[in-house]
Design an enzyme around this catalytic site. Structure first.
Site, PDB file in Angstrom:
ATOM      1  CB  SER A 103      -0.935  -0.057   1.113  1.00  0.00           C
ATOM      2  OG  SER A 103      -1.585   1.227   1.257  1.00  0.00           O
ATOM      3  N   GLY A 104       0.756   2.228  -1.060  1.00  0.00           N
ATOM      4  CA  GLY A 104       1.351   3.392  -1.135  1.00  0.00           C
ATOM      5  C   GLY A 104       2.784   3.300  -1.661  1.00  0.00           C
ATOM      6  CB  THR A 108      -3.654   4.228  -7.702  1.00  0.00           C
ATOM      7  OG1 THR A 108      -3.928   2.969  -6.606  1.00  0.00           O
ATOM      8  CG2 THR A 108      -4.830   4.917  -7.924  1.00  0.00           C
ATOM      9  CG  ASN A 153      -1.493   5.907  -0.423  1.00  0.00           C
ATOM     10  OD1 ASN A 153      -1.529   7.020  -0.632  1.00  0.00           O
ATOM     11  ND2 ASN A 153      -1.669   4.809  -1.275  1.00  0.00           N
ATOM     12  CB  SER A 156      -4.837   3.988   0.683  1.00  0.00           C
ATOM     13  OG  SER A 156      -4.635   2.510   0.771  1.00  0.00           O
ATOM     14  CB  SER A 157      -6.975   1.713  -3.939  1.00  0.00           C
ATOM     15  OG  SER A 157      -5.916   2.444  -4.832  1.00  0.00           O
ATOM     16  N   GLY A 383      -1.998  -3.821  -2.232  1.00  0.00           N
ATOM     17  CA  GLY A 383      -0.815  -4.668  -1.829  1.00  0.00           C
ATOM     18  C   GLY A 383      -0.991  -5.477  -0.684  1.00  0.00           C
ATOM     19  CD  GLU A 385      -3.835  -3.457   3.499  1.00  0.00           C
ATOM     20  OE1 GLU A 385      -4.702  -4.049   4.072  1.00  0.00           O
ATOM     21  OE2 GLU A 385      -4.103  -2.443   2.800  1.00  0.00           O
TER      22      GLU A 385
HETATM   23  N1  LIG Z   1       5.243   8.210 -10.042  1.00  0.00           N
HETATM   24  C1  LIG Z   1       4.928   8.983  -9.055  1.00  0.00           C
HETATM   25  N2  LIG Z   1       5.233  10.252  -9.187  1.00  0.00           N
HETATM   26  C2  LIG Z   1       4.940  10.856  -8.179  1.00  0.00           C
HETATM   27  N3  LIG Z   1       4.289  10.731  -6.961  1.00  0.00           N
HETATM   28  C3  LIG Z   1       3.848   9.373  -6.806  1.00  0.00           C
HETATM   29  C4  LIG Z   1       4.245   8.348  -7.941  1.00  0.00           C
HETATM   30  N4  LIG Z   1       3.978   7.087  -7.615  1.00  0.00           N
HETATM   31  C5  LIG Z   1       3.082   7.341  -6.496  1.00  0.00           C
HETATM   32  N5  LIG Z   1       3.103   8.368  -5.791  1.00  0.00           N
HETATM   33  C6  LIG Z   1       2.656   9.210  -4.804  1.00  0.00           C
HETATM   34  O1  LIG Z   1       2.551   7.975  -3.657  1.00  0.00           O
HETATM   35  C7  LIG Z   1       1.101   7.946  -3.206  1.00  0.00           C
HETATM   36  C8  LIG Z   1       0.705   6.785  -3.272  1.00  0.00           C
HETATM   37  O2  LIG Z   1       0.590   6.215  -4.653  1.00  0.00           O
HETATM   38  P1  LIG Z   1      -0.496   4.906  -4.937  1.00  0.00           P
HETATM   39  O3  LIG Z   1      -1.949   5.547  -4.229  1.00  0.00           O
HETATM   40  O4  LIG Z   1      -0.300   4.834  -6.369  1.00  0.00           O
HETATM   41  O5  LIG Z   1      -0.322   3.867  -3.972  1.00  0.00           O
HETATM   42  P2  LIG Z   1      -0.860   2.662  -4.172  1.00  0.00           P
HETATM   43  O6  LIG Z   1       0.206   1.698  -4.397  1.00  0.00           O
HETATM   44  O7  LIG Z   1      -1.831   2.494  -4.993  1.00  0.00           O
HETATM   45  O8  LIG Z   1      -1.648   2.245  -2.860  1.00  0.00           O
HETATM   46  P3  LIG Z   1      -2.771   1.391  -2.133  1.00  0.00           P
HETATM   47  O9  LIG Z   1      -2.273   0.094  -2.129  1.00  0.00           O
HETATM   48  O10 LIG Z   1      -2.788   2.095  -0.840  1.00  0.00           O
HETATM   49  O11 LIG Z   1      -3.849   1.815  -2.866  1.00  0.00           O
HETATM   50  C9  LIG Z   1       0.376   9.026  -4.514  1.00  0.00           C
HETATM   51  O12 LIG Z   1      -0.640   9.735  -3.722  1.00  0.00           O
HETATM   52  C10 LIG Z   1       1.701  10.114  -4.928  1.00  0.00           C
HETATM   53  O13 LIG Z   1       1.531  11.082  -3.831  1.00  0.00           O
HETATM   54 MG   LIG Z   2      -3.990   2.463  -4.862  1.00  0.00          MG
END
Ligand SMILES: Nc1ncnc2c1ncn2[C@@H]1O[C@H](COP(=O)(O)OP(=O)(O)OP(=O)(O)O)[C@@H](O)[C@H]1O
Ligand SMILES: [Mg+2]
Length: 1042
Positions: A103-104, A108, A153, A156-157, A383, A385
């Site tokens: 997560s994070g 996404t 995050n 977070s999704s 992801g 957890e």
């Molecule tokens: N390529 C990137 N460039 C800039 N910031 C990023 C990038 N990827 C992720 N981030 C930052 O990290 C944060 C978390 O990313 P994201 O929401 O994609 O995580 P996730 O893997 O989907 O987590 P979760 O499993 O909780 O949904 C985003 O809100 C953003 O601020």
């Molecule tokens: Mg996500």
């Protein structure tokens, strides 16, 4: 190659040296510090979350990556997206992009980057753009309702998402299907410290205008809502209000109607308001505890909003109807139970609303059946957890991650190595951890944890989470990946982290301890029927549709599948889906726990690299081959590169491939020929092949174009030519037809005229208009006839001197009459002439000559006309003497007469006989009868005569003649007309000269070298008597009176 040039560390970990965890981490760290967040392991992309906006995205970069192949530019998520898209478009292979990570870690974000890349490079057009827009706009809506701030995050999704984007054969998007997995609905009623509820609640309160808030009966302040964590209402860097606007507009773009948006917001508000429904203890008459609503106003508002009687709602919240086959038993709920029911209702409403939204989006973006589609799936699922307190949700989430790891293992590590063996390629096995055993532990149909859980849920009798745990302990006491207090105790292990109501699973990614509390409940996922029914009874259309089971007609005693079973089956479908596609991996790594840019926690990353199996991945990759393909498809794709195999190859596939490869003179180390496939070691060789193919395709395309254009021009030309011939034939034909028509018309006209003219000619006589003419002609002819006949009968005598002629009876005959008169006269004359003897002719000639000479000039002429010329007035025939004088040679005497010769000197006269012969004039003295003077006619130069009746005439001599010396003769003759006429004719015959005959009263006569002027005066007799008197007037003058 860019992989090597100026790379920070290595762009592809396959090139890592030495191949150890430490160097791998160092490389990732080094690259991370240099803001190189993407690294490859072959075609697997590692993405380390930068937690900052890097200037490596956007149209410029998209444009750059779309023109290059995977390894040609720096490693980038666009390169992976491009590879997947091109493979989908050009090789017709369905793709899936598996984005995994904690997560994070950035899953996404990565999925959004992939989608935006694909949207930018795929086809264009109004229709396509609207599909793209709908697909892209689904993100903010789903994020608003499905994402929340967690400790790890801020966005977070809280649901799993798999999105199939569907393309047509050209690679233009047609639409898609979104599948959502297990929304974390417990969050609706409760959040951990530092976390928030789903974004939409905050967005609605912050972003809705006063009017909307009033309509939804909400207040802006978040603190007024029990379901919203009071401590964290805002997230740094997140503008809820503007996000709300974005969500509204995104919903409109996707195709939600105004009413639908309103209803969605109403249901969202309903959930918030449900949280504020406070329940209080009550007691029933029999003393058992019951519950009731503490503040009636809240429930009243809810009732009004959803169109449901508030009492009915209260009843549904505070009591429960147990349905059995025979009867329904209603029991009151105590406060705890009622609160549980309320929360369950709120969670259910929200999660069903979320499902409804996903389905509604799917409805908008769905593709019509029947179209041939290519599919690109993007999986962004929660992801792995490991929380402090892990519950049922973490259990299923981690199960899902196990399954995904299995896909990875199956498709990269295991499958690859097995394939080398199958294909008989020399291969040193690389060890890796196969997590099949863990998956089996969880999902086994009879003896898996999920199966046990279901069994407990369905089992009659006393069932609790503890009985469930006991069952697990019993079943998995010997399982290597299962631990609990009981199993530990059995092995005499002491572990204070393990609670009594917990079990632990050694996941591929680490050990996770799950608390079994509420496992049964959550798995049952039951909503009291009273609540479903109450919701169904509500007049709110959307809410009503979310609870179809509330319809008494639909109600059944059959239990719905448990949450675990549902999840398992949807994961199974997902796996099947993923296995059918070509996988592309994005492995997201979280560099630190604090969402801080620039921080790289080696320990944290090490854990992730370990469970992601990156090192094994590199090893397999390094030892293996970058690309393999069955001989058939390989030959099909590249046979155009060799002259022996293109355009036709009759041999086997393997031989064909060898031929192609030989001709391209690829290094033998780069290639291995397996039993059914060819293996290519490095990607560069493949790219070389692809590049060659691209160039060759261009050549072939040019050839086809050329041939086609030639053919098109030729056929076009031929068509034009044929058309031209047809046109000109028609044109000429037409022109000739016209001409012919004209000629024909003219001929007909002429014919008509001629015929008309002929007809008129023939019939003219019958014309009334011609009658007058005919009559006139007739009359004219008849009077002409009459005239001529009359004339015939009244012709005058043939005497030429008779000049009478009958007058014309009509004026019109006047000219003709004159003409006839002339004719008649000429005819009469001719007749007269014809009967004349030559002698008479001669006499008349003489008379004619006399007339010419003297008519109208001399007064004596008219008297001379009727008197015939006798010529001989002296009786010459009977006078031989005179006969002698005339000279025999000169023929007969033309005239013989006695004349008087006037003496020029004195005017006295003397008689003389004048003989005129053909050549001479002889004057003879009458007394002596001898020639006194002989004058040659050629010496006579003229004659003068008076106009009176006298006989005086002068004979002028030419000066040179012999006779002339004597001078001119002045003579008097009684037959002067006859004499002069005969003399004139004699001179004309003799000399061919016309003798001038002058009629005058004054003339001169030469006499002895001088001349005498003779002047003739008319006397009273006018010379008629022939007597002349001469009077001398001086020496040179002579006056003659006649
Ligand atoms: N390529 C990137 N460039 C800039 N910031 C990023 C990038 N990827 C992720 N981030 C930052 O990290 C944060 C978390 O990313 P994201 O929401 O994609 O995580 P996730 O893997 O989907 O987590 P979760 O499993 O909780 O949904 C985003 O809100 C953003 O601020
Ligand atoms: Mg996500």
């Amino acid at each position: 190659m860019t992989l090597l040039e100026g790379a920070v560390g290595v762009e592809d970990l396959v090139l890592l040296e030495p191949l150890e965890e430490e160097s791998l981490l160092k490389t990732l760290q080094l690259r991370y510090e240099k803001k190189e967040i993407y690294t490859y392991i072959g075609n697997v992309l590692i993405s380390v979350n930068p937690y900052q906006q890097l200037p490596i995205y956007g149209p410029e970069f998209i444009a750059k990556y779309r023109d290059y192949t995977f390894y040609e530019l720096k490693s980038h998520i666009y390169a992976l997206a491009n590879m997947a898209y091109q493979s989908l478009r050009d090789r017709d292979r369905d793709q899936c992009i598996l984005i995994t990570g904690e997560s994070g870690a950035g899953k996404t974000e990565a999925s959004k980057l992939v989608m935006s890349y694909v949207a930018a490079v795929c086809g264009k057009g109004e229709q396509v753009n609207s599909v793209k827009e709908q697909l892209l706009q689904s993100n903010p809506v789903l994020e608003a309702f499905g994402n929340a701030k967690t400790i790890r995050n801020n966005n977070s999704s809280r649901f799993g998402k798999y999105m199939d984007i569907e393309f047509d054969f050209k690679g233009s998007p047609l639409g898609g299907v979104i599948t959502n997995y297990l929304l974390e609905k417990s969050r609706v009623v409760k959040q951990l410290g530092g976390e928030r509820n789903f974004h939409i609640f905050y967005q609605l309160l912050a972003g809705a205008d006063a009017h909307l808030l009033k309509a939804l009966k909400l207040e802006r302040d978040t603190s007024g809502y029990a379901f919203l964590n009071q401590k964290v209402s805002r997230v740094d860097g997140m503008d809820d209000a503007s996000n709300f606007k974005a969500v509204q507009s995104a919903m409109t773009v996707i195709g939600f109607s105004e009413e639908e948006i309103q209803q969605v917001l109403e249901v969202t508000a309903l959930v918030l308001k449900l949280g504020n429904v406070e329940l209080a203890d009550e007691f029933q008459a029999n003393g058992t505890s019951a519950s009731g609503i503490r503040d009636g106003r809240g429930i009243q508002e809810i009732g009004e909003m959803i169109g449901l009687n508030s009492e009915e709602l209260e009843k549904a919240l505070c009591s429960r109807t147990m349905k059995t086959a025979k009867e329904n038993v209603v029991t009151a709920l105590n406060v705890i139970q009622a609160q549980y029911a309320r929360d369950a209702l709120a969670k259910n409403i929200y999660s069903r609303l979320f499902n409804w939204i996903v389905n509604r989006i799917n409805e908008s973006i769905k593709v019509g059946t029947g179209e041939k589609k290519k599919v690109m799936g993007v999986l962004d699922i929660y992801g792995f957890e490991i929380l402090e307190d892990n519950s049922f949700e973490q259990f299923v989430i981690n199960y899902c991650n196990e399954k995904l790891q299995q896909v990875f293992i199956e498709m990269t590590l295991k499958e690859e190595q097995e394939e080398y063996e199958r294909e008989g390629i020399p291969w040193t096995k690389v060890d890796y951890f196969d997590n099949g055993i863990i998956c089996n532990l969880i999902e086994h149909n009879q003896q898996g944890i999920l199966a046990m859980l279901d069994e407990e849920c369905l089992r009659p009798g006393v069932v609790s989470d503890t009985t469930f745990l006991a069952k697990l302990n019993q079943l998995f006491s010997k399982h290597n990946h299962y631990e609990s207090k009981v199993t530990q105790n059995a092995q005499h292990q002491y572990d204070h982290t393990m609670g009594l109501s917990s079990f632990r699973i050694c996941h591929y990614a680490g050990k996770v301890t799950y608390n079994v509390n509420s496992f049964i409940d959550k798995n049952n996922d039951l909503l009291f029927w009273d609540l479903s029914q109450a919701m169904w009874k509500a007049r709110h259309p959307l809410l009503r549709s979310l609870f179809p089971e509330g319809d008494p007609k639909q109600a059944s005693l059959k239990r719905p599948p448990t949450a675990g079973a549902q999840f398992k089956s949807s994961v199974a479908i997902l796996m099947k889906n993923l296995y059918s596609k070509n996988p592309n991996y994005i492995r997201c790594i979280k560099p630190n726990e604090h969402q801080q840019q620039g921080q790289f926690s080696s320990e944290l990353v090490a854990v992730q690299t370990r469970y992601l199996g990156l090192l094994e991945n590199v090893r397999v990759r390094r030892a293996g081959y970058a690309y393999r393909q069955r001989y058939g498809p390989f030959l099909e794709r590249y046979r155009l590169l060799s002259r022996s195999t293109w355009p036709r190859w009759n041999g086997g596939d393997r031989e064909g491939v060898k031929k192609v490869v030989e001709e391209l003179s690829l290094s033998s180390e780069e290639l291995v020929f397996g039993k059914t496939k060819i293996f290519i070691r490095s990607p560069s060789t493949l790219f070389h092949l692809e590049e060659q193919r691209r160039l060759r395709l261009q050549q072939l395309a040019t050839l086809i174009q050329k041939t086609y254009r030639g053919w098109r021009c030729r056929t076009h030309y031929q068509l034009m030519r044929k058309s031209q011939i047809v046109i000109s034939a028609w044109f000429r034909g037409n022109a000739q037809k016209k001409r012919y028509g004209k000629i024909k018309a003219s001929a007909l006209l002429i014919q008509a005229f001629v015929r008309g003219w002929k007809a008129r000619k023939d019939y003219r006589k019958y014309f009334r208009s011609g009658a007058a003419l005919t009559l006139a002609n007739f009359i004219y002819k008849s009077i002409t006839q009459k005239f001529l006949l009359g004339l015939k009968n009244s012709l005058p005598s043939t005497n030429i001197l008779d000049k009478t002629w009958p007058a014309a009876p009509y004026r019109c005959f006047h000219t003709a009459n004159q003409e006839l008169r002339q004719l008649f006269y000429h005819w009469k004359c001719k007749k007269f002439r014809d009967q004349l003897s030559p002698k008479q002719v001669e006499i008349l000639r003489e008379k004619l000559c006399a007339s010419e000479l003297f008519k109208g000039k001399k007064a004596s002429y008219p008297q001379s006309v009727p008197i015939p010329f006798r010529a001989d007035y002296i009786g010459l025939q009977g006078n031989p003497k005179l006969q002698k004088l005339k000279g025999g040679a000169e023929g007969p005497v033309l005239m013989a007469e006695t004349v008087k010769k006037v003496n020029r000197g004195n005017g006295k006269t003397s008689s003389r006989i004048l003989l005129l012969t053909k050549g001479h004039v002889i004057l003879i003295d009458t007394k002596k009868s001898q020639a006194k003077t002989v004058i040659g006619l050629d010496s006579v130069s003229g004659m003068s005569v008076t106009s009176f009746k006298d006989g005086l005439f002068s004979l002028h001599m030419s000066e040179i003649s012999s006779v002339g010396s004597k001078g001119d003769f002045l003579l008097v003759s009684e037959h002067v007309i006859e004499l002069l006429t005969k003399m004139y004719r004699a001179v004309l015959d003799a000399t061919q000269k016309q003798l001038p005959v002058t009629v005058t009263e004054n003339f001169s006569v030469r006499f002895k070298e001088s001349s005498v002027a003779v002047k003739v005066i008319q006397g009273p007799e006018g010379g008629r008597n022939g007597k002349l008197s001469f009077k001398k007037k001086g020496s040179r003058g002579l006056e003659v009176t006649v």
